[in-house]
Design an enzyme around this catalytic site. Structure first.
Site, PDB file in Angstrom:
ATOM      1  CD  GLN A 385     -45.687  26.588  -1.229  1.00  0.00           C
ATOM      2  OE1 GLN A 385     -45.583  26.885  -0.047  1.00  0.00           O
ATOM      3  NE2 GLN A 385     -46.695  25.861  -1.686  1.00  0.00           N
ATOM      4  NE  ARG A 475     -44.244  18.772  -2.674  1.00  0.00           N
ATOM      5  CZ  ARG A 475     -45.131  19.160  -1.759  1.00  0.00           C
ATOM      6  NH1 ARG A 475     -45.585  18.304  -0.864  1.00  0.00           N
ATOM      7  NH2 ARG A 475     -45.563  20.410  -1.739  1.00  0.00           N
TER       8      ARG A 475
END
Length: 570
Positions: A385, A475
């Protein structure tokens, strides 16, 4: 573009008239207008109130703009005074915000809150320093008007730093408290960006070549030379001898380094940080650091006072910088980076950066880039991440490898990835993959992520489960998130919808996601999301997101020695 271009007095007068007249959309006399905004008859053309109202017309926070300028200008309607006042009020407010920010989280002992508080001091300090440099530049109206592209990127970064400050706090109450403190400074910075954006549009609409085609020059804070003047060899006159050697060396390792880093002691230093700390203050030209093959277990920081470093290794799998800081390990995202480049003009080749915290570490950055005009060639970034934090300003990546899972290319810079391999890894079982998460907060900001002529594919561990684990192109992290994927190969791991929402319908109307000329089994757009902000664009629109217009790469990239395509490939 090599010849110096000057703004004549008549053109300056024309622009002054345009700023007040066109922005306000008010009909004006055809008489010639002087610098004092007085018609030939001696009657005032505009009152102070009307001048300020016209200047503030394009801003999002018009009331705040008019109130602050009314006080700051002391009745002046001179264009230079108005521009300087716009920047000065933003600077004063950021400095005030900086002084107040230390109260948030005071007495709280957890490490992430402490990190966030320290980060705010640094980020707001950077914003204030940049605004101060812009204010100094505003002292020369001609140079200021010639550098509107640069100014828009710098002001976008200034707003980004304030937003980053707020995002560092995880406690909702502390985050809300910091948001309240930065609100005024963010609004005034936004107003400055809106006004500079308006000036640029006016210059283009008037077809003023001295503004529209002017070539800029040195980086912010490194001189006031506003254009490139070429010497007999075709190089900018400011380019140092070291820079010329760098260009002549091309992609070879023949360039003689100023410092050599080697784990085995065969160089000048054993650690990269030691080599960076030894860079002379006020160094002129490039400072070259060669990092020999080896695994360097350190968290490296190139501070903003060390510009124009060129660092190269023996290859991204041979010269590796490795760290394991993570959010679950007690660090704010900003401070998890294995390698951070805050200085402008940083060039990096043939190196690898890894964050080994794993998917359970959550936010764990391998590389963070904050400096302007930074370029990377044949560099590898591995994480899960938040692998690559392209934080602010203008960046370019060519022939690089980036691997990760959740939002692993993120930030609010203007960044172009060319000929890169983007590897999507296997996340935790309860996670999905999102390649990008851009942090653009308003429409005037010139930031965004562009992926061009690259490959987006699964790595070996994800491949068997690539249809079970959802993967998306991106996103919307912030309200005006912007990402463009063009002329790239998209693997079949990407869901047909292509893009994933952040939270319900947040940003779906205001984001800008676009695709152009992609190929591969995941490139079909017939089943893409039907959000108002998603677009399948044509060649003309795609051209806006190429290296030249999007990051002004035609003006600086060729002096880095990093190859690149300035426009579309086909």
């Amino acid at each position: 573009m090599g010849k110096k271009v000057l703004i004549g007095s008549a053109s300056a007068i024309l622009l002054v008239a345009a700023v007040v007249g066109i922005v306000a959309m008010v009909s004006r006399s055809s008489h010639k207008i002087g610098d004092d905004f007085t018609a030939p008859s001696g009657d005032p053309l505009l009152s102070s109130t009307k001048s300020i109202a016209a200047f503030c017309a394009p801003t999002l926070y018009r009331k705040a703009c008019e109130q602050t300028l009314t006080v700051a200008t002391n009745g002046s309607t001179n264009t230079a005074d108005l521009i300087k006042s716009v920047i000065k009020v933003a600077l004063d407010e950021v400095q005030d915000t900086l002084s107040k920010s230390s109260d948030v989280g005071k007495g709280v002992n957890d490490s992430i809150t402490k990190d966030a508080s320290e980060d705010c001091k640094k980020l707001l300090g950077d914003a204030a320093a940049d605004l101060k440099s812009i204010f100094e530049l505003a002292g020369n109206l001609q140079n200021f008007l010639n550098r509107t592209d640069d100014l828009r990127h710098w002001l976008t970064a200034i707003m980004t730093f304030q937003d980053n400050c707020v995002d560092g706090f995880q406690d909702p109450q502390l985050k809300a408290a910091m948001q309240t403190i930065v609100q005024n400074s963010t609004e005034l910075s936004s107003n400055a960006l809106a006004i500079v954006t308006s000036l640029n549009s006016l210059a283009q609409s008037l077809n003023l070549p001295m503004i529209k085609s002017a070539s800029r020059r040195r980086l912010l804070g490194h001189g006031e030379d506003s254009v490139y003047e070429m010497d007999e060899s075709g190089y900018p006159k400011w380019l140092s001898a070291g820079d010329r050697k760098l260009l002549a060396a091309g992609n070879s390792h023949k360039l003689r380094p100023n410092a050599v880093v080697a784990k085995d002691g065969s160089g000048n230093f054993k650690s990269i940080n030691d080599a960076i700390n030894a860079v002379p203050k006020k160094n002129k030209g490039r400072y070259v650091i060669y990092v020999k093959a080896g695994v360097y277990n350190e968290n490296v920081l190139i501070t903003k006072d060390k510009p124009n470093i060129y660092m190269y290794g023996d290859g991204p799998k041979k010269t590796r910088v490795v760290g394991s800081r993570s959010n679950t390990g007690g660090y704010a995202t900003f401070n998890t980076a294995t390698f951070a480049a805050e200085a402008s003009g940083f060039i990096c080749k043939y190196m690898g950066f890894s964050n080994t915290a794993g998917p359970q570490g959550h936010q764990a950055v391998a590389l963070r880039v904050q400096g302007d005009n930074c370029a990377f060639f044949n560099v590898r970034m591995d994480g899960y991440q938040d692998t690559l934090y392209s934080q602010a300003r203008r960046h370019f990546f060519r022939n690089c490898v980036i691997s990760g899972t959740v939002d692993f290319i993120f930030g609010n810079s203007a960044v172009v990835f060319q000929n890169c391999l983007i590897l999507v890894r296997r996340p935790l079982d309860n996670q999905q993959n999102t390649v990008t998460a851009n942090g653009r907060t308003e429409a005037n900001q010139v930031s965004g992520i562009v992926i061009q002529n690259s490959r987006i594919v699964p790595d070996r561990r994800l491949f068997p489960d690539r249809f079970k684990i959802p993967s998306y192109l991106g996103r919307p992290w912030k309200q005006y998130s912007r990402t463009v994927v063009m002329e790239s190969l998209i693997g079949d791991l990407i869901k047909p919808a292509g893009w994933m929402p952040w939270d319900g319908d947040f940003a779906l109307k205001t984001l800008y996601y676009a695709e152009y000329g992609n190929r591969g089994p995941g490139a079909g757009t017939s089943k893409r999301v039907n959000w108002p902000g998603f677009h399948v664009i044509g060649r003309g629109e795609a051209q806006k997101f190429t290296v030249t217009p999007f990051i002004n790469g035609n003006l600086w990239l060729k002096y880095t020695g990093v190859p690149g395509i300035l426009g579309l490939k086909h």
